[in-house]
Design a protein around this motif. Sequence first.
Motif, PDB file in Angstrom:
ATOM      1  N   ASP A 102       1.063  -1.068   0.157  1.00 15.52           N
ATOM      2  CA  ASP A 102       0.101   0.031  -0.350  1.00 15.52           C
ATOM      3  C   ASP A 102       1.047   1.266   0.035  1.00 15.52           C
ATOM      4  O   ASP A 102       0.447   2.183  -0.458  1.00 15.52           O
ATOM      5  CB  ASP A 102      -1.091   0.484   1.237  1.00 15.52           C
ATOM      6  N   GLN A 103       2.079   1.107   1.026  1.00 10.50           N
ATOM      7  CA  GLN A 103       2.777   2.318   0.746  1.00 10.50           C
ATOM      8  C   GLN A 103       3.736   2.504  -0.381  1.00 10.50           C
ATOM      9  O   GLN A 103       3.445   3.815  -1.238  1.00 10.50           O
ATOM     10  CB  GLN A 103       3.276   2.166   1.760  1.00 10.50           C
ATOM     11  N   VAL A 104       4.056   1.390  -1.612  1.00 11.40           N
ATOM     12  CA  VAL A 104       4.867   1.618  -2.647  1.00 11.40           C
ATOM     13  C   VAL A 104       3.759   1.926  -3.410  1.00 11.40           C
ATOM     14  O   VAL A 104       3.575   2.787  -4.317  1.00 11.40           O
ATOM     15  CB  VAL A 104       5.149   0.262  -2.703  1.00 11.40           C
ATOM     16  N   ALA A 105       2.852   1.550  -3.458  1.00 12.79           N
ATOM     17  CA  ALA A 105       1.487   2.581  -4.405  1.00 12.79           C
ATOM     18  C   ALA A 105       0.844   3.402  -4.119  1.00 12.79           C
ATOM     19  O   ALA A 105       0.703   4.265  -5.272  1.00 12.79           O
ATOM     20  CB  ALA A 105      -0.287   1.269  -4.156  1.00 12.79           C
ATOM     21  N   ALA A 106       0.649   3.922  -2.787  1.00 13.40           N
ATOM     22  CA  ALA A 106       0.295   5.095  -3.039  1.00 13.40           C
ATOM     23  C   ALA A 106       1.276   6.443  -3.073  1.00 13.40           C
ATOM     24  O   ALA A 106       1.055   7.201  -3.053  1.00 13.40           O
ATOM     25  CB  ALA A 106       0.808   5.597  -1.264  1.00 13.40           C
ATOM     26  N   VAL A 107       2.820   5.756  -2.488  1.00 14.22           N
ATOM     27  CA  VAL A 107       3.768   7.010  -3.276  1.00 14.22           C
ATOM     28  C   VAL A 107       3.826   6.999  -4.507  1.00 14.22           C
ATOM     29  O   VAL A 107       3.954   8.060  -5.322  1.00 14.22           O
ATOM     30  CB  VAL A 107       5.239   6.901  -2.838  1.00 14.22           C
ATOM     31  N   SER A 108       4.114   6.251  -5.373  1.00 17.27           N
ATOM     32  CA  SER A 108       3.540   6.034  -6.664  1.00 17.27           C
ATOM     33  C   SER A 108       2.044   6.694  -7.677  1.00 17.27           C
ATOM     34  O   SER A 108       2.623   7.638  -8.039  1.00 17.27           O
ATOM     35  CB  SER A 108       3.610   4.788  -7.686  1.00 17.27           C
ATOM     36  N   ARG A 109       1.030   6.300  -6.682  1.00 16.41           N
ATOM     37  CA  ARG A 109      -0.003   7.403  -6.713  1.00 16.41           C
ATOM     38  C   ARG A 109       0.719   8.989  -6.517  1.00 16.41           C
ATOM     39  O   ARG A 109       0.088  10.114  -7.621  1.00 16.41           O
ATOM     40  CB  ARG A 109      -1.256   7.164  -6.144  1.00 16.41           C
ATOM     41  N   SER A 138      12.076   7.238  -5.784  1.00 21.25           N
ATOM     42  CA  SER A 138      13.067   6.229  -6.655  1.00 21.25           C
ATOM     43  C   SER A 138      13.259   4.248  -6.402  1.00 21.25           C
ATOM     44  O   SER A 138      12.495   4.007  -7.510  1.00 21.25           O
ATOM     45  CB  SER A 138      14.506   6.180  -6.831  1.00 21.25           C
ATOM     46  N   MET A 139      13.445   3.664  -4.980  1.00 24.01           N
ATOM     47  CA  MET A 139      13.121   2.488  -5.156  1.00 24.01           C
ATOM     48  C   MET A 139      11.286   2.292  -4.961  1.00 24.01           C
ATOM     49  O   MET A 139      11.018   1.208  -5.602  1.00 24.01           O
ATOM     50  CB  MET A 139      13.725   1.564  -3.540  1.00 24.01           C
ATOM     51  N   TYR A 140      10.974   3.292  -3.964  1.00 27.00           N
ATOM     52  CA  TYR A 140       9.236   2.558  -4.783  1.00 27.00           C
ATOM     53  C   TYR A 140       8.565   2.590  -5.792  1.00 27.00           C
ATOM     54  O   TYR A 140       7.776   1.861  -5.706  1.00 27.00           O
ATOM     55  CB  TYR A 140       8.509   3.494  -3.372  1.00 27.00           C
ATOM     56  N   LEU A 141       8.827   3.870  -6.763  1.00 26.25           N
ATOM     57  CA  LEU A 141       8.365   4.074  -8.022  1.00 26.25           C
ATOM     58  C   LEU A 141       8.487   2.923  -8.604  1.00 26.25           C
ATOM     59  O   LEU A 141       8.414   2.150  -9.922  1.00 26.25           O
ATOM     60  CB  LEU A 141       8.826   4.613  -8.379  1.00 26.25           C
ATOM     61  N   ARG A 142      10.173   2.237  -8.913  1.00 23.24           N
ATOM     62  CA  ARG A 142      10.860   0.826  -8.993  1.00 23.24           C
ATOM     63  C   ARG A 142      10.012   0.068  -9.521  1.00 23.24           C
ATOM     64  O   ARG A 142       9.443  -1.042 -10.108  1.00 23.24           O
ATOM     65  CB  ARG A 142      11.834   0.826  -9.227  1.00 23.24           C
ATOM     66  N   VAL A 143       9.941  -0.704  -7.600  1.00 21.68           N
ATOM     67  CA  VAL A 143       9.376  -1.229  -7.398  1.00 21.68           C
ATOM     68  C   VAL A 143       7.346  -1.984  -7.996  1.00 21.68           C
ATOM     69  O   VAL A 143       6.362  -2.873  -8.152  1.00 21.68           O
ATOM     70  CB  VAL A 143       8.905  -1.496  -5.396  1.00 21.68           C
ATOM     71  N   HIS A 144       7.033   0.098  -7.610  1.00 22.43           N
ATOM     72  CA  HIS A 144       5.582  -0.244  -8.227  1.00 22.43           C
ATOM     73  C   HIS A 144       5.150  -0.632  -9.567  1.00 22.43           C
ATOM     74  O   HIS A 144       4.735  -1.610 -10.297  1.00 22.43           O
ATOM     75  CB  HIS A 144       4.978   0.889  -7.679  1.00 22.43           C
ATOM     76  N   ARG A 145       6.165  -0.131 -10.305  1.00 18.72           N
ATOM     77  CA  ARG A 145       5.932  -0.032 -11.956  1.00 18.72           C
ATOM     78  C   ARG A 145       7.273  -2.390 -11.180  1.00 18.72           C
ATOM     79  O   ARG A 145       5.879  -2.546 -12.593  1.00 18.72           O
ATOM     80  CB  ARG A 145       7.767   0.232 -12.826  1.00 18.72           C
ATOM     81  N   GLU A 146       7.423  -2.920 -11.474  1.00 20.11           N
ATOM     82  CA  GLU A 146       7.561  -3.731 -11.349  1.00 20.11           C
ATOM     83  C   GLU A 146       6.226  -4.998 -10.917  1.00 20.11           C
ATOM     84  O   GLU A 146       6.165  -5.810 -11.907  1.00 20.11           O
ATOM     85  CB  GLU A 146       8.653  -4.119 -10.809  1.00 20.11           C
ATOM     86  N   LEU A 147       5.438  -4.642  -9.972  1.00 19.99           N
ATOM     87  CA  LEU A 147       4.560  -5.227  -8.751  1.00 19.99           C
ATOM     88  C   LEU A 147       3.581  -4.989 -10.379  1.00 19.99           C
ATOM     89  O   LEU A 147       3.024  -6.072 -10.800  1.00 19.99           O
ATOM     90  CB  LEU A 147       4.158  -4.521  -8.159  1.00 19.99           C
ATOM     91  N   ALA A 148       3.290  -3.987 -10.727  1.00 21.53           N
ATOM     92  CA  ALA A 148       2.679  -3.502 -12.568  1.00 21.53           C
ATOM     93  C   ALA A 148       2.975  -4.736 -13.684  1.00 21.53           C
ATOM     94  O   ALA A 148       1.835  -4.719 -14.505  1.00 21.53           O
ATOM     95  CB  ALA A 148       2.260  -2.651 -12.887  1.00 21.53           C
ATOM     96  N   GLU A 149       4.071  -4.210 -13.719  1.00 16.50           N
ATOM     97  CA  GLU A 149       4.566  -5.261 -15.212  1.00 16.50           C
ATOM     98  C   GLU A 149       4.347  -6.638 -14.336  1.00 16.50           C
ATOM     99  O   GLU A 149       3.095  -7.570 -15.520  1.00 16.50           O
ATOM    100  CB  GLU A 149       5.901  -5.178 -15.191  1.00 16.50           C
ATOM    101  N   GLY A 150       4.311  -7.530 -13.473  1.00 16.57           N
ATOM    102  CA  GLY A 150       3.751  -8.862 -13.023  1.00 16.57           C
ATOM    103  C   GLY A 150       2.687  -9.101 -12.936  1.00 16.57           C
ATOM    104  O   GLY A 150       2.242 -10.440 -14.019  1.00 16.57           O
ATOM    105  N   GLN A 151       2.152  -8.296 -12.028  1.00 20.10           N
ATOM    106  CA  GLN A 151       0.415  -8.409 -12.658  1.00 20.10           C
ATOM    107  C   GLN A 151      -0.051  -8.094 -14.070  1.00 20.10           C
ATOM    108  O   GLN A 151      -1.257  -8.802 -14.901  1.00 20.10           O
ATOM    109  CB  GLN A 151      -0.416  -7.039 -11.750  1.00 20.10           C
ATOM    110  N   ALA A 152       0.995  -6.827 -15.593  1.00 25.01           N
ATOM    111  CA  ALA A 152      -0.116  -7.302 -16.734  1.00 25.01           C
ATOM    112  C   ALA A 152       0.357  -9.020 -16.903  1.00 25.01           C
ATOM    113  O   ALA A 152      -0.390  -9.268 -17.676  1.00 25.01           O
ATOM    114  CB  ALA A 152       1.025  -6.517 -17.205  1.00 25.01           C
ATOM    115  N   LYS A 153       1.305  -9.212 -16.672  1.00 22.92           N
ATOM    116  CA  LYS A 153       1.629 -10.899 -17.538  1.00 22.92           C
ATOM    117  C   LYS A 153       1.604 -11.833 -16.448  1.00 22.92           C
ATOM    118  O   LYS A 153       1.075 -12.701 -17.726  1.00 22.92           O
ATOM    119  CB  LYS A 153       3.603 -10.889 -17.146  1.00 22.92           C
TER     120      LYS A 153
END
Length: 155
Positions: A102-109, A138-153
């Motif tokens: 939730d924290q990673v998603a919130a920082v990205s949002r 930077s780390m949170y944004l990277r993790v969020h991107r990777e989580l989103a890419e994993g969900q998309a796959k």
Amino acid sequence: MPVTDKVIRVNIDSIIINRDERQRRQILTKDLEASIARVGLIQPIVIDQNLVLRAGERRLQACKNLGHQDILARFVEDLSPIEAQILELEENLKRSELEWKDQVAAVSRVHQLYLSLDADWTMAETAEAISLAPGTVSMYLRVHRELAEGQAKSL
């Protein structure tokens, strides 16, 4: 995002919660209820002029659970929908018990919302706005991107 200094009591039942716009899905209040029962509500909730909750959902729910009829509230004025989301997300990021996803998603949002207001917005500015180190953002944004890419796959 001007928040007034004026604090008033508002009937709890008159406060509107737009569930679809809220970040938090699960609201745990037992620890907060004990604190409010013991010392009272220290920090008012934040609402807009239409009595829509903008910050303080846990405090509101805890007071409801304790049977309070009204609650201390501060008003926020002239808040755009994007600014309202930023206000909620920034407040939730300050909470220590926010789950890491939730924290990673919130920082990205928050970062994306600021970018929508200013195309030149940077990660460093997001870090300053939410009181985190630029490397952490930077780390949170990277993790969020990777989580989103994993969900998309997986779809």
